[in-house]
Scaffold this motif. Structure first.
Motif, PDB file in Angstrom:
ATOM      1  N   GLY A  38       0.822  -1.205   0.000  1.00 16.30           N
ATOM      2  CA  GLY A  38       0.000   0.000   0.000  1.00 16.30           C
ATOM      3  C   GLY A  38       0.858   1.258   0.000  1.00 16.30           C
ATOM      4  O   GLY A  38       0.599   2.211  -0.744  1.00 16.30           O
ATOM      5  N   ILE A  39       1.910   1.258   0.826  1.00 17.07           N
ATOM      6  CA  ILE A  39       2.817   2.414   0.888  1.00 17.07           C
ATOM      7  C   ILE A  39       3.538   2.587  -0.448  1.00 17.07           C
ATOM      8  O   ILE A  39       3.659   3.708  -0.966  1.00 17.07           O
ATOM      9  CB  ILE A  39       3.823   2.257   2.058  1.00 17.07           C
ATOM     10  CG1 ILE A  39       3.079   2.371   3.400  1.00 17.07           C
ATOM     11  CG2 ILE A  39       4.946   3.286   1.961  1.00 17.07           C
ATOM     12  CD1 ILE A  39       3.900   2.005   4.606  1.00 17.07           C
ATOM     13  N   VAL A  40       4.016   1.480  -1.021  1.00 16.77           N
ATOM     14  CA  VAL A  40       4.703   1.546  -2.317  1.00 16.77           C
ATOM     15  C   VAL A  40       3.762   2.107  -3.386  1.00 16.77           C
ATOM     16  O   VAL A  40       4.142   2.966  -4.184  1.00 16.77           O
ATOM     17  CB  VAL A  40       5.245   0.154  -2.721  1.00 16.77           C
ATOM     18  CG1 VAL A  40       5.701   0.134  -4.168  1.00 16.77           C
ATOM     19  CG2 VAL A  40       6.390  -0.251  -1.806  1.00 16.77           C
ATOM     20  N   CYS A  41       2.509   1.631  -3.401  1.00 14.01           N
ATOM     21  CA  CYS A  41       1.529   2.147  -4.366  1.00 14.01           C
ATOM     22  C   CYS A  41       1.293   3.641  -4.167  1.00 14.01           C
ATOM     23  O   CYS A  41       1.224   4.402  -5.136  1.00 14.01           O
ATOM     24  CB  CYS A  41       0.196   1.393  -4.246  1.00 14.01           C
ATOM     25  SG  CYS A  41       0.265  -0.255  -4.948  1.00 14.01           S
ATOM     26  N   PHE A  42       1.174   4.077  -2.928  1.00  8.54           N
ATOM     27  CA  PHE A  42       0.961   5.496  -2.634  1.00  8.54           C
ATOM     28  C   PHE A  42       2.137   6.321  -3.129  1.00  8.54           C
ATOM     29  O   PHE A  42       1.959   7.357  -3.776  1.00  8.54           O
ATOM     30  CB  PHE A  42       0.751   5.702  -1.129  1.00  8.54           C
ATOM     31  CG  PHE A  42       0.660   7.139  -0.745  1.00  8.54           C
ATOM     32  CD1 PHE A  42       1.740   7.813  -0.207  1.00  8.54           C
ATOM     33  CD2 PHE A  42      -0.515   7.855  -0.960  1.00  8.54           C
ATOM     34  CE1 PHE A  42       1.662   9.149   0.126  1.00  8.54           C
ATOM     35  CE2 PHE A  42      -0.614   9.195  -0.631  1.00  8.54           C
ATOM     36  CZ  PHE A  42       0.489   9.847  -0.088  1.00  8.54           C
ATOM     37  N   VAL A  43       3.357   5.875  -2.858  1.00  8.81           N
ATOM     38  CA  VAL A  43       4.551   6.605  -3.277  1.00  8.81           C
ATOM     39  C   VAL A  43       4.611   6.678  -4.807  1.00  8.81           C
ATOM     40  O   VAL A  43       4.912   7.729  -5.387  1.00  8.81           O
ATOM     41  CB  VAL A  43       5.833   5.959  -2.698  1.00  8.81           C
ATOM     42  CG1 VAL A  43       7.090   6.523  -3.342  1.00  8.81           C
ATOM     43  CG2 VAL A  43       5.879   6.145  -1.188  1.00  8.81           C
ATOM     44  N   LEU A  44       4.295   5.562  -5.476  1.00  5.48           N
ATOM     45  CA  LEU A  44       4.296   5.562  -6.939  1.00  5.48           C
ATOM     46  C   LEU A  44       3.250   6.524  -7.494  1.00  5.48           C
ATOM     47  O   LEU A  44       3.524   7.280  -8.427  1.00  5.48           O
ATOM     48  CB  LEU A  44       4.052   4.155  -7.473  1.00  5.48           C
ATOM     49  CG  LEU A  44       5.227   3.192  -7.360  1.00  5.48           C
ATOM     50  CD1 LEU A  44       4.807   1.786  -7.763  1.00  5.48           C
ATOM     51  CD2 LEU A  44       6.392   3.652  -8.216  1.00  5.48           C
ATOM     52  N   MET A  45       2.060   6.511  -6.937  1.00  3.94           N
ATOM     53  CA  MET A  45       1.003   7.416  -7.397  1.00  3.94           C
ATOM     54  C   MET A  45       1.405   8.872  -7.159  1.00  3.94           C
ATOM     55  O   MET A  45       1.212   9.731  -8.017  1.00  3.94           O
ATOM     56  CB  MET A  45      -0.327   7.109  -6.695  1.00  3.94           C
ATOM     57  CG  MET A  45      -0.971   5.818  -7.145  1.00  3.94           C
ATOM     58  SD  MET A  45      -1.320   5.784  -8.909  1.00  3.94           S
ATOM     59  CE  MET A  45      -2.590   7.015  -8.995  1.00  3.94           C
ATOM     60  N   TYR A  46       1.964   9.168  -5.992  1.00  3.81           N
ATOM     61  CA  TYR A  46       2.404  10.516  -5.669  1.00  3.81           C
ATOM     62  C   TYR A  46       3.471  10.965  -6.674  1.00  3.81           C
ATOM     63  O   TYR A  46       3.417  12.075  -7.206  1.00  3.81           O
ATOM     64  CB  TYR A  46       2.960  10.566  -4.241  1.00  3.81           C
ATOM     65  CG  TYR A  46       3.503  11.913  -3.865  1.00  3.81           C
ATOM     66  CD1 TYR A  46       4.870  12.164  -3.872  1.00  3.81           C
ATOM     67  CD2 TYR A  46       2.651  12.958  -3.513  1.00  3.81           C
ATOM     68  CE1 TYR A  46       5.377  13.401  -3.536  1.00  3.81           C
ATOM     69  CE2 TYR A  46       3.146  14.211  -3.179  1.00  3.81           C
ATOM     70  CZ  TYR A  46       4.513  14.417  -3.195  1.00  3.81           C
ATOM     71  OH  TYR A  46       4.999  15.643  -2.867  1.00  3.81           O
ATOM     72  N   THR A  47       4.421  10.081  -6.963  1.00  3.58           N
ATOM     73  CA  THR A  47       5.483  10.402  -7.909  1.00  3.58           C
ATOM     74  C   THR A  47       4.914  10.666  -9.301  1.00  3.58           C
ATOM     75  O   THR A  47       5.305  11.625  -9.967  1.00  3.58           O
ATOM     76  CB  THR A  47       6.508   9.247  -7.969  1.00  3.58           C
ATOM     77  OG1 THR A  47       7.010   9.018  -6.649  1.00  3.58           O
ATOM     78  CG2 THR A  47       7.656   9.574  -8.905  1.00  3.58           C
ATOM     79  N   ILE A  48       3.982   9.835  -9.727  1.00  2.85           N
ATOM     80  CA  ILE A  48       3.369  10.015 -11.044  1.00  2.85           C
ATOM     81  C   ILE A  48       2.640  11.354 -11.113  1.00  2.85           C
ATOM     82  O   ILE A  48       2.778  12.095 -12.092  1.00  2.85           O
ATOM     83  CB  ILE A  48       2.414   8.839 -11.364  1.00  2.85           C
ATOM     84  CG1 ILE A  48       3.230   7.573 -11.639  1.00  2.85           C
ATOM     85  CG2 ILE A  48       1.523   9.165 -12.548  1.00  2.85           C
ATOM     86  CD1 ILE A  48       2.409   6.310 -11.715  1.00  2.85           C
ATOM     87  N   VAL A  49       1.878  11.688 -10.072  1.00  2.80           N
ATOM     88  CA  VAL A  49       1.159  12.962 -10.055  1.00  2.80           C
ATOM     89  C   VAL A  49       2.142  14.129 -10.094  1.00  2.80           C
ATOM     90  O   VAL A  49       1.949  15.097 -10.828  1.00  2.80           O
ATOM     91  CB  VAL A  49       0.231  13.058  -8.818  1.00  2.80           C
ATOM     92  CG1 VAL A  49      -0.294  14.457  -8.626  1.00  2.80           C
ATOM     93  CG2 VAL A  49      -0.923  12.067  -8.953  1.00  2.80           C
ATOM     94  N   ARG A  50       3.225  14.055  -9.332  1.00  2.00           N
ATOM     95  CA  ARG A  50       4.232  15.124  -9.323  1.00  2.00           C
ATOM     96  C   ARG A  50       4.870  15.282 -10.697  1.00  2.00           C
ATOM     97  O   ARG A  50       5.072  16.384 -11.188  1.00  2.00           O
ATOM     98  CB  ARG A  50       5.329  14.848  -8.280  1.00  2.00           C
ATOM     99  CG  ARG A  50       4.870  14.965  -6.851  1.00  2.00           C
ATOM    100  CD  ARG A  50       4.610  16.363  -6.464  1.00  2.00           C
ATOM    101  NE  ARG A  50       5.855  17.104  -6.496  1.00  2.00           N
ATOM    102  CZ  ARG A  50       5.974  18.388  -6.312  1.00  2.00           C
ATOM    103  NH1 ARG A  50       4.917  19.102  -6.045  1.00  2.00           N
ATOM    104  NH2 ARG A  50       7.124  18.992  -6.371  1.00  2.00           N
ATOM    105  N   VAL A  51       5.193  14.161 -11.339  1.00  2.00           N
ATOM    106  CA  VAL A  51       5.808  14.207 -12.659  1.00  2.00           C
ATOM    107  C   VAL A  51       4.839  14.808 -13.663  1.00  2.00           C
ATOM    108  O   VAL A  51       5.207  15.657 -14.470  1.00  2.00           O
ATOM    109  CB  VAL A  51       6.262  12.793 -13.097  1.00  2.00           C
ATOM    110  CG1 VAL A  51       6.594  12.751 -14.577  1.00  2.00           C
ATOM    111  CG2 VAL A  51       7.467  12.352 -12.280  1.00  2.00           C
TER     112      VAL A  51
END
Length: 197
Positions: A38-51
């Motif tokens: 769940g944490i990994v998914c959140f970090v990936l989603m956050y990174t994608i949104v930032r990019v």
């Protein structure tokens, strides 16, 4: 006798149900894995949104720099513009993608020893509109129905679209028009000054 069998079978049924529930419920290790995923998914989603939100600004900036290099038929090399400025028709221009109100944009350009964008002729107007950035220009009026004026007080001859309700007493250049805008609204801006010799 029957009742006794039923009483024995009920507890065994409850035990079987509990065993089944224990088998179906995740272990502590499985719960930990779920939390980590769940944490990994959140970090990936956050990174994608930032990019996604960051890249368009840098791409616009890079596209503008590239398009400025290819669209400057009137570029003059007789003087030098400051770093991060571009040259067109003996003028230096600074493009800020930072959004500010009309007054803040005036002040920001003044701190750069320049003025908020003004348009000298139709050719310059077409060139600036081709940059595809909605930005303030130094045209304003004292109220609806009053004449549009440049900062120096001269009457503005540009066609300004005025469709929005309310006090829209400042002007922005858009892709194919110059339009009235609320002076407190925030937009990007261009600064301009004559090319230094």
């Amino acid at each position: 006798m029957k009742n006794q069998k039923e009483s024995y079978s009920e507890p065994s049924l409850v035990k079987d149900t509990r065993r089944q529930q224990m088998r179906d419920s995740p272990s502590a290790r499985e719960k930990l894995i779920v939390v980590i995923l769940g944490i990994v998914c959140f970090v990936l989603m956050y990174t994608i949104v930032r990019v996604i939100t960051f890249i368009p600004h840098t791409q616009i900036s890079e596209q503008n720099k590239f398009s400025l290099v290819t669209k400057l038929p009137k570029e003059c090399h007789c003087g030098h513009c400051p770093k991060d400025w571009f040259t067109y028709s003996n003028n230096c221009y600074y493009t800020s993608l930072e959004k500010k109100s009309w007054n803040e944009s005036l002040i920001s350009c003044a701190t750069k020893n320049s003025t908020l964008l003004y348009i000298d002729n139709e050719e310059e107007k077409k060139f600036l509109m081709s940059l595809s950035i909605i930005s303030w220009i130094q045209v304003s009026r004292e109220g609806r129905g009053r004449p549009w004026k440049w900062l120096n007080g001269s009457t503005c001859k540009l066609q300004i679209t005025d469709k929005l309700p309310g006090e829209c007493n400042c002007a922005v250049q858009a892709l194919w028009e110059i339009r009235a805008e609320d002076c407190q609204f925030t937009n990007a801006y261009h600064c301009k000054h004559k090319l230094e010799n």
